[in-house]
Structures are given as C-alpha cells and as structure tokens.
Design a protein around this motif. Structure first.
Motif, PDB file in Angstrom:
ATOM      1  N   GLU A 152       0.832  -1.212   0.000  1.00  0.00           N
ATOM      2  CA  GLU A 152       0.000   0.000   0.000  1.00  0.00           C
ATOM      3  C   GLU A 152       0.861   1.254   0.000  1.00  0.00           C
ATOM      4  O   GLU A 152       0.483   2.276  -0.553  1.00  0.00           O
ATOM      5  CB  GLU A 152      -0.928   0.042   1.233  1.00  0.00           C
ATOM      6  N   GLN A 153       2.031   1.192   0.668  1.00  0.00           N
ATOM      7  CA  GLN A 153       2.904   2.354   0.747  1.00  0.00           C
ATOM      8  C   GLN A 153       3.919   2.385  -0.405  1.00  0.00           C
ATOM      9  O   GLN A 153       4.633   3.363  -0.560  1.00  0.00           O
ATOM     10  CB  GLN A 153       3.645   2.368   2.089  1.00  0.00           C
ATOM     11  N   GLY A 154       3.997   1.326  -1.185  1.00  0.00           N
ATOM     12  CA  GLY A 154       4.930   1.262  -2.301  1.00  0.00           C
ATOM     13  C   GLY A 154       4.215   0.859  -3.572  1.00  0.00           C
ATOM     14  O   GLY A 154       4.225  -0.308  -3.963  1.00  0.00           O
ATOM     15  N   PRO A 155       3.560   1.796  -4.247  1.00  0.00           N
ATOM     16  CA  PRO A 155       2.704   1.454  -5.385  1.00  0.00           C
ATOM     17  C   PRO A 155       3.435   0.785  -6.551  1.00  0.00           C
ATOM     18  O   PRO A 155       2.803   0.122  -7.358  1.00  0.00           O
ATOM     19  CB  PRO A 155       2.099   2.794  -5.804  1.00  0.00           C
ATOM     20  N   ARG A 156       4.753   0.914  -6.632  1.00  0.00           N
ATOM     21  CA  ARG A 156       5.494   0.290  -7.730  1.00  0.00           C
ATOM     22  C   ARG A 156       6.176  -1.017  -7.293  1.00  0.00           C
ATOM     23  O   ARG A 156       6.991  -1.567  -8.019  1.00  0.00           O
ATOM     24  CB  ARG A 156       6.516   1.272  -8.281  1.00  0.00           C
ATOM     25  N   LEU A 157       5.833  -1.497  -6.105  1.00  0.00           N
ATOM     26  CA  LEU A 157       6.455  -2.699  -5.571  1.00  0.00           C
ATOM     27  C   LEU A 157       6.294  -3.896  -6.505  1.00  0.00           C
ATOM     28  O   LEU A 157       7.269  -4.590  -6.808  1.00  0.00           O
ATOM     29  CB  LEU A 157       5.887  -3.032  -4.185  1.00  0.00           C
ATOM     30  N   GLY A 158       5.091  -4.168  -6.973  1.00  0.00           N
ATOM     31  CA  GLY A 158       4.841  -5.323  -7.835  1.00  0.00           C
ATOM     32  C   GLY A 158       5.667  -5.279  -9.101  1.00  0.00           C
ATOM     33  O   GLY A 158       6.279  -6.282  -9.505  1.00  0.00           O
ATOM     34  N   GLU A 159       5.713  -4.126  -9.715  1.00  0.00           N
ATOM     35  CA  GLU A 159       6.492  -3.937 -10.940  1.00  0.00           C
ATOM     36  C   GLU A 159       7.984  -4.178 -10.671  1.00  0.00           C
ATOM     37  O   GLU A 159       8.659  -4.871 -11.434  1.00  0.00           O
ATOM     38  CB  GLU A 159       6.256  -2.508 -11.447  1.00  0.00           C
ATOM     39  N   ARG A 160       8.498  -3.624  -9.596  1.00  0.00           N
ATOM     40  CA  ARG A 160       9.913  -3.790  -9.258  1.00  0.00           C
ATOM     41  C   ARG A 160      10.244  -5.248  -8.959  1.00  0.00           C
ATOM     42  O   ARG A 160      11.282  -5.763  -9.377  1.00  0.00           O
ATOM     43  CB  ARG A 160      10.271  -2.922  -8.050  1.00  0.00           C
ATOM     44  N   LEU A 161       9.370  -5.897  -8.226  1.00  0.00           N
ATOM     45  CA  LEU A 161       9.593  -7.294  -7.863  1.00  0.00           C
ATOM     46  C   LEU A 161       9.558  -8.182  -9.109  1.00  0.00           C
ATOM     47  O   LEU A 161      10.410  -9.063  -9.284  1.00  0.00           O
ATOM     48  CB  LEU A 161       8.554  -7.741  -6.836  1.00  0.00           C
ATOM     49  N   ALA A 162       8.617  -7.935  -9.997  1.00  0.00           N
ATOM     50  CA  ALA A 162       8.520  -8.719 -11.234  1.00  0.00           C
ATOM     51  C   ALA A 162       9.777  -8.551 -12.080  1.00  0.00           C
ATOM     52  O   ALA A 162      10.304  -9.536 -12.627  1.00  0.00           O
ATOM     53  CB  ALA A 162       7.280  -8.306 -12.018  1.00  0.00           C
ATOM     54  N   ARG A 163      10.283  -7.329 -12.196  1.00  0.00           N
ATOM     55  CA  ARG A 163      11.514  -7.089 -12.969  1.00  0.00           C
ATOM     56  C   ARG A 163      12.702  -7.807 -12.337  1.00  0.00           C
ATOM     57  O   ARG A 163      13.536  -8.383 -13.039  1.00  0.00           O
ATOM     58  CB  ARG A 163      11.808  -5.586 -13.062  1.00  0.00           C
ATOM     59  N   ALA A 164      12.792  -7.780 -11.020  1.00  0.00           N
ATOM     60  CA  ALA A 164      13.914  -8.415 -10.325  1.00  0.00           C
ATOM     61  C   ALA A 164      13.863  -9.937 -10.496  1.00  0.00           C
ATOM     62  O   ALA A 164      14.898 -10.585 -10.732  1.00  0.00           O
ATOM     63  CB  ALA A 164      13.912  -8.050  -8.850  1.00  0.00           C
ATOM     64  N   VAL A 165      12.669 -10.520 -10.410  1.00  0.00           N
ATOM     65  CA  VAL A 165      12.535 -11.970 -10.615  1.00  0.00           C
ATOM     66  C   VAL A 165      12.902 -12.323 -12.057  1.00  0.00           C
ATOM     67  O   VAL A 165      13.661 -13.273 -12.290  1.00  0.00           O
ATOM     68  CB  VAL A 165      11.100 -12.439 -10.275  1.00  0.00           C
ATOM     69  N   ALA A 166      12.397 -11.565 -13.003  1.00  0.00           N
ATOM     70  CA  ALA A 166      12.703 -11.836 -14.425  1.00  0.00           C
ATOM     71  C   ALA A 166      14.213 -11.738 -14.676  1.00  0.00           C
ATOM     72  O   ALA A 166      14.781 -12.576 -15.375  1.00  0.00           O
ATOM     73  CB  ALA A 166      11.946 -10.856 -15.318  1.00  0.00           C
ATOM     74  N   ALA A 167      14.873 -10.754 -14.113  1.00  0.00           N
ATOM     75  CA  ALA A 167      16.310 -10.596 -14.306  1.00  0.00           C
ATOM     76  C   ALA A 167      17.081 -11.769 -13.707  1.00  0.00           C
ATOM     77  O   ALA A 167      18.039 -12.264 -14.317  1.00  0.00           O
ATOM     78  CB  ALA A 167      16.784  -9.281 -13.678  1.00  0.00           C
ATOM     79  N   ARG A 168      16.652 -12.243 -12.566  1.00  0.00           N
ATOM     80  CA  ARG A 168      17.330 -13.379 -11.945  1.00  0.00           C
ATOM     81  C   ARG A 168      17.095 -14.656 -12.742  1.00  0.00           C
ATOM     82  O   ARG A 168      17.994 -15.482 -12.868  1.00  0.00           O
ATOM     83  CB  ARG A 168      16.888 -13.537 -10.505  1.00  0.00           C
ATOM     84  N   LEU A 169      15.896 -14.828 -13.268  1.00  0.00           N
ATOM     85  CA  LEU A 169      15.618 -16.011 -14.087  1.00  0.00           C
ATOM     86  C   LEU A 169      16.446 -15.982 -15.371  1.00  0.00           C
ATOM     87  O   LEU A 169      16.952 -17.015 -15.810  1.00  0.00           O
ATOM     88  CB  LEU A 169      14.130 -16.099 -14.407  1.00  0.00           C
ATOM     89  N   LYS A 170      16.595 -14.817 -15.927  1.00  0.00           N
ATOM     90  CA  LYS A 170      17.333 -14.659 -17.173  1.00  0.00           C
ATOM     91  C   LYS A 170      18.831 -14.922 -16.971  1.00  0.00           C
ATOM     92  O   LYS A 170      19.492 -15.512 -17.819  1.00  0.00           O
ATOM     93  CB  LYS A 170      17.124 -13.240 -17.703  1.00  0.00           C
ATOM     94  N   SER A 171      19.359 -14.502 -15.829  1.00  0.00           N
ATOM     95  CA  SER A 171      20.796 -14.618 -15.594  1.00  0.00           C
ATOM     96  C   SER A 171      21.214 -15.973 -15.014  1.00  0.00           C
ATOM     97  O   SER A 171      22.394 -16.281 -14.983  1.00  0.00           O
ATOM     98  CB  SER A 171      21.279 -13.510 -14.667  1.00  0.00           C
ATOM     99  N   GLY A 172      20.254 -16.717 -14.538  1.00  0.00           N
ATOM    100  CA  GLY A 172      20.726 -17.908 -13.863  1.00  0.00           C
ATOM    101  C   GLY A 172      20.002 -19.136 -14.056  1.00  0.00           C
ATOM    102  O   GLY A 172      20.301 -20.197 -13.806  1.00  0.00           O
TER     103      GLY A 172
END
Length: 172
Positions: A152-172
């Motif tokens: 609720e206090q971080g409206p871009r949290l979902g977007e940031r988390l999705a990008r971080a997961v995608a980057a980790r999946l891509k790199s490893g």
C-alpha cells in the motif's frame, strides 16, 4: 530443571543488557503475538516459545519504527510505523498506523549498511530500524523470509519485484 532456569535467564537478560525495560519477542512469530514489554521487577510471564530479547527504545513511541523495503538491493519504498498513543506495538492490529516516508540520506545509508553485511543481495528485504537516543538508527529486524512488504505504501512494488525476478531467471 527448566522451571528453575527460566527465572534466572529472565533476570540475566536484564543484567547482561544493562537495561531497565526489555522487549521479549518470539523467535518465530508475527504481529507482536506473544511479545512482552517487561521490567526486571515484573513477574516473568508464561513464554512457551523460544524468545529473543531487545532493549526497549522509547523512540518507538515518539518517532516510530522505520521500515526500508529493498528489491534486489535497491530501495523500493520506506515507511514509518507508529503505535497508537499509550502503546509501543506498531502493528495495525494494536491500533498502529503506517505511512510512506522519504528517508533521510543518512537513514537510508544505515539501512543499506545492513544489507551490505550479507553474502548475497536478497531478492527482497525489509530492514526495520529504530532511532537510538544518540540519533543513530539501530536494527530491530532484518526480514528476508516471507516479510510483509507494505504494498500500500509502495505502489510500484509489484512492478519492481517482477523485474527483479525476471532478471534473476534470465541470468541464472
């Protein structure tokens, strides 16, 4: 044996930490369940779970607890959690309130320094800190396993988390 040792360990916590008030918290728990704010003169309550002990910092009742939410090592958002008047527990189930804040540079640096102690940067982390009377921030909890990340206090949290997961999946 345990009945004899528990009161000694209870008193030893006050002696070793040199504090007049301590917070006894369950090692595994959430939402201040089973938590106790006690003085050395209090009778030891029933504590059937393994506990950890922290000095009570009165700034929990004045400034509140700062939470820094990091995604892949980068600050997503920060918030202040405040207890209702007369209480020290900041959880909403006890009347506490949360609101987003723009952290001061020194406060953000203190939170980052906690993450720098880890061997690897976690996908997500919540660094909960309280201000010491000397003005510095002190670590209360480092949440790395199933923390509540205050979307609720971080409206871009979902977007940031999705990008971080995608980057980790891509790199490893």
């Amino acid at each position: 044996w345990l009945d004899e040792m528990c009161p000694k360990l209870f008193q030893n916590a006050f002696d070793r930490l040199g504090e007049s008030k301590l917070v006894f918290k369950r090692q595994v728990g959430a939402g201040a369940s089973g938590q106790h704010l006690l003085t050395a003169n209090d009778e030891m309550p029933d504590m059937p779970h393994p506990m950890m002990v922290q000095p009570f910092l009165p700034t929990i009742q004045t400034e509140g607890e700062l939470s820094f939410i990091f995604i892949d090592g980068e600050l997503s958002h920060a918030l202040i959690k405040r207890a209702r008047p007369g209480d020290y527990r900041i959880q909403s189930s006890y009347g506490g309130k949360e609101e987003p804040v723009e952290p001061k540079a020194a406060d953000l640096s203190a939170a980052r320094s906690v993450l720098e102690t880890l061997d690897d940067i976690p996908l997500y982390a919540r660094v909960d800190m309280l201000r010491h009377p000397d003005g510095s921030l002190r670590l209360m909890e480092l949440e790395l396993i199933e923390p509540y990340l205050y979307p609720e206090q971080g409206p871009r949290l979902g977007e940031r988390l999705a990008r971080a997961v995608a980057a980790r999946l891509k790199s490893g």
